[in-house]
Structure formats: C-alpha cells, structure tokens
Design a protein around this motif. Structure first.
Motif, PDB file in Angstrom:
ATOM      1  N   ARG A   8      -1.865   4.656  -1.268  1.00 27.33           N
ATOM      2  CA  ARG A   8      -2.702   3.485  -1.031  1.00 27.33           C
ATOM      3  C   ARG A   8      -2.700   2.610  -2.281  1.00 27.33           C
ATOM      4  N   VAL A   9      -2.227   1.383  -2.135  1.00 23.99           N
ATOM      5  CA  VAL A   9      -2.130   0.448  -3.260  1.00 23.99           C
ATOM      6  C   VAL A   9      -2.912  -0.808  -2.916  1.00 23.99           C
ATOM      7  N   LEU A  10      -3.794  -1.203  -3.823  1.00 22.67           N
ATOM      8  CA  LEU A  10      -4.583  -2.419  -3.650  1.00 22.67           C
ATOM      9  C   LEU A  10      -4.014  -3.501  -4.562  1.00 22.67           C
ATOM     10  N   TYR A  20       2.528 -12.487  -4.566  1.00 22.72           N
ATOM     11  CA  TYR A  20       3.230 -12.585  -3.283  1.00 22.72           C
ATOM     12  C   TYR A  20       4.519 -11.774  -3.294  1.00 22.72           C
ATOM     13  N   ASN A  21       5.297 -11.919  -4.358  1.00 22.19           N
ATOM     14  CA  ASN A  21       6.577 -11.221  -4.433  1.00 22.19           C
ATOM     15  C   ASN A  21       6.399  -9.713  -4.626  1.00 22.19           C
ATOM     16  N   ILE A  22       5.349  -9.306  -5.329  1.00 25.54           N
ATOM     17  CA  ILE A  22       5.060  -7.878  -5.475  1.00 25.54           C
ATOM     18  C   ILE A  22       4.732  -7.266  -4.119  1.00 25.54           C
ATOM     19  N   LEU A  26       6.836  -4.389  -2.199  1.00 31.28           N
ATOM     20  CA  LEU A  26       6.229  -3.123  -1.788  1.00 31.28           C
ATOM     21  C   LEU A  26       6.388  -2.901  -0.287  1.00 31.28           C
ATOM     22  N   GLY A  27       6.125  -3.946   0.498  1.00 26.37           N
ATOM     23  CA  GLY A  27       6.205  -3.814   1.941  1.00 26.37           C
ATOM     24  C   GLY A  27       7.600  -3.500   2.430  1.00 26.37           C
ATOM     25  N   CYS A  28       8.614  -4.020   1.729  1.00 25.41           N
ATOM     26  CA  CYS A  28      10.007  -3.790   2.132  1.00 25.41           C
ATOM     27  C   CYS A  28      10.547  -2.451   1.640  1.00 25.41           C
ATOM     28  N   THR A  29      10.165  -2.046   0.435  1.00 32.87           N
ATOM     29  CA  THR A  29      10.745  -0.837  -0.154  1.00 32.87           C
ATOM     30  C   THR A  29       9.899   0.405   0.081  1.00 32.87           C
ATOM     31  N   HIS A  30       8.610   0.222   0.390  1.00 34.76           N
ATOM     32  CA  HIS A  30       7.714   1.359   0.633  1.00 34.76           C
ATOM     33  C   HIS A  30       6.927   1.127   1.925  1.00 34.76           C
ATOM     34  N   PRO A  31       7.610   1.132   3.057  1.00 32.70           N
ATOM     35  CA  PRO A  31       6.938   0.793   4.324  1.00 32.70           C
ATOM     36  C   PRO A  31       5.840   1.759   4.739  1.00 32.70           C
ATOM     37  N   PRO A  51       4.214  -4.688   8.579  1.00 32.24           N
ATOM     38  CA  PRO A  51       3.061  -4.040   9.211  1.00 32.24           C
ATOM     39  C   PRO A  51       2.219  -3.182   8.282  1.00 32.24           C
ATOM     40  N   SER A  52       2.758  -2.788   7.135  1.00 33.54           N
ATOM     41  CA  SER A  52       1.990  -1.938   6.222  1.00 33.54           C
ATOM     42  C   SER A  52       1.019  -2.726   5.354  1.00 33.54           C
ATOM     43  N   ILE A  53       1.053  -4.054   5.452  1.00 25.43           N
ATOM     44  CA  ILE A  53       0.215  -4.909   4.616  1.00 25.43           C
ATOM     45  C   ILE A  53      -1.053  -5.298   5.383  1.00 25.43           C
ATOM     46  N   GLU A  54      -2.216  -5.024   4.789  1.00 27.78           N
ATOM     47  CA  GLU A  54      -3.491  -5.387   5.397  1.00 27.78           C
ATOM     48  C   GLU A  54      -4.228  -6.353   4.470  1.00 27.78           C
ATOM     49  N   LEU A  55      -4.674  -7.461   5.034  1.00 28.81           N
ATOM     50  CA  LEU A  55      -5.409  -8.459   4.265  1.00 28.81           C
ATOM     51  C   LEU A  55      -6.902  -8.277   4.472  1.00 28.81           C
TER      52      LEU A  55
END
Length: 321
Positions: A8-10, A20-22, A26-31, A51-55
């Motif tokens: 879990r990364v915040l 944005y790029n981080i 993360l979303g692409c390399t650590h789904p 899909p792993s990104i939650e706002l």
C-alpha cells in the motif's frame, strides 16, 4: 502479490508533473500495489486506465482529514510530492510555509503512527547554496530562494525527526525536469505555448548553468528507491541528468531537435533574484542503485507537445541520449 513494503503506497501531489509521473510509473510497473492518491481536487481522468490507483479528496493543509486518511489506509510507504510551484505567483509567503513545511511535518507525524512506514519526501535541488561544481548530498543547504528555503526547512526538520524517532525516511532532491503533464508557467510549456501562438518567447539571458532531466527518469529513480526499501547509510539522493549546460544551450538544443521556429528573446526577462547561477546535480549516489538517466530531454518535450499541444507540428527526436 507485491512485496510487503509495496502493498500500500500513498502519494500526494499527483496533480503536479513529478507526482503524476510517479503514480503512472507505479500503476504500470506494480499493478498489484494499492496506490492511494490524496488530491484537493481529484481528476478521475488522470489515471482512469490504471485500476490500482484510487483517488481520495483531501486537502493536505486540513491536518485532521489528511491524518485520518493516513490512519485509514495504513500505508507501507508515503511519497510526498505535494508542494507549491517553484515560482508561486498567487500564494503568499506564509501560505507557502503552511503547505511546504507545516503540512509536510503533519503528514510525517501521521506516518509515525503507522508501523514501518517508509516516508519519501520530495525536496528540491534549490535547497543548496551556490556551488561552482555539481552539488553533492552532503553539501550545506542554504538559500534565500523562497521555495528552496521552505523545502530546505522541511528537509532539515524531517531528517532531524527521523533520527530522533528512528523512522525510515528518504529525502529526494530533484533538479530541473520536464515531460508529460508539465504545465503552468514553467519553462517548456511556456515555450511550446509561444510557438503554438506564433509569438516570440522572452526569457532570461540563459547564462545560468542548469541540469535538466526527463521527468520519467526522475520518477523511475524514486520508484527504485521505493522498491529497494531499506538503504543503510543512504537517506538523501540528488536526481538529475548530471550534465552542466547553459539554459540557453538547453533551450536551443530542444528547439533544433523538435524543429521549433521561435524568436528567442534572450535577456528580456530578469534572473530570479535568488536563483543560483550554477545548479547541477552530482548523481553518483543514485547511480549506485543501478539508475541512469537515459531519456533525451528533447524527447520528453516532444511527449509534452504531443499530449498538450496536439496541433503543434514538431519533429520526433531520438528517444535516448
């Protein structure tokens, strides 16, 4: 399944260029890593394909709401990118301190209530005093630049707190960068905007020696630091290209490679009263992780042009340096 320290990364500041790029990296390399993004004004379109990104809507200057978000999520790591711009035109000095210092310390305090939470603080190369050589991580941090001074204050406080409280802290000091999602009145978006409008581009004399890096390379380095987890004896990293080039040389090279026809008005803008004339990163410590900046800066500007100025005709340069 992700490794435990990546579960879990915040992330804060994902509306900015680096954040944005981080998040995208993360979303692409650590789904399989859950990434929670705290944003004052969430924009679902930014990461709709990941899909792993939650706002979550949180103003980090609202200490109670921000700390509750941390307690609820129980992150294994926090990447703190949120900050004012380098030249905040619509924000007062005290507001700059509230965001860059007070909110940062409050976020760190919240992280101290979470077991084994790795706090990664995104500082800046502007914390350093004037040098006639590339800046090393052990050099004194001493500046009157308002943004640099606010980041230096947070930098010192966090490192002192981490030492006292035995917390896992990494401070990252990026130098200049550009690429996807760059915006506002920063250098390269402003240049591309002028070209699109067919207007001359006013800038300083451009004799400052600078270190400009593609933002995707900086984001990759920060994600490598996150992946490494414990790095004994290495708690501060400079990130940049490691190359010393005048600003006018950097801009001229990008214009040539992209085929941009623009009247560069050198010297029409004053230097910032507190900007250093030589600001270049010594990146040997980051390179010891196996990281190497590899993207051609002009390619990063080309990506920016394609995404934000789609009607602008630009040549595609080589991707790698």
């Amino acid at each position: 399944m992700p490794r435990s320290h990546l579960a879990r990364v915040l992330v804060t500041g994902a509306s900015g260029t680096l954040g944005y790029n981080i998040v995208r990296h993360l979303g692409c390399t650590h789904p399989h890593t859950q990434v929670k993004v705290l944003m004052r004004k969430p924009d679902p379109s930014l990461f709709a394909d990941l899909p792993s990104i939650e706002l979550q809507q949180v103003d980090i200057t609202d200490t109670g709401a921000m700390q509750q978000a941390v307690f609820d999520f129980q992150p294994n790591a926090i990447i703190h990118c949120a900050a004012t711009g380098v030249r905040p035109s619509k924000i007062g000095w005290f507001e700059l301190i509230r965001l860059n210092v007070s909110a940062t310390v409050a976020l760190f305090e919240a992280s101290c209530e979470v077991d084994r939470c790795h706090f990664i603080h995104i500082s800046t190369g502007l914390v350093y005093g004037q040098q006639d050589r590339p800046c090393r991580e052990g050099d004194p941090i001493d500046t009157l630049h308002p943004y640099g001074a606010s980041k230096a204050a947070a930098d010192c406080l966090l490192r002192a707190g981490a030492e006292r409280l035995k917390r896992h802290l990494t401070v990252v000091r990026p130098f200049s960068f550009t690429g996807l999602h760059d915006g506002g009145d920063r250098l390269f978006p402003s240049l591309l905007r002028a070209v699109e409008k067919g207007e001359p581009f006013s800038m300083s004399a451009g004799t400052q020696i600078r270190d400009f890096c593609a933002v995707q390379d900086v984001a990759e380095a920060i994600c490598m630091i996150l992946e490494e987890g414990t790095l004994p004896g290495r708690d501060v990293f400079n990130l940049g290209s490691g190359q010393s080039i005048s600003l006018r040389g950097i801009v001229g090279s990008v214009c040539r490679q992209l085929g941009l026809e623009v009247d560069l008005r050198l010297g029409e803008m004053p230097f910032h009263p507190y900007e250093p004339m030589n600001l270049v990163a010594d990146i040997h410590l980051a390179q010891s992780l196996g990281w190497q900046p590899k993207t051609n800066l002009a390619y990063a500007v080309w990506q920016l042009a394609r995404s934000q100025f789609p009607n602008l005709k630009v040549n595609q340069p080589e991707q790698y340096r």
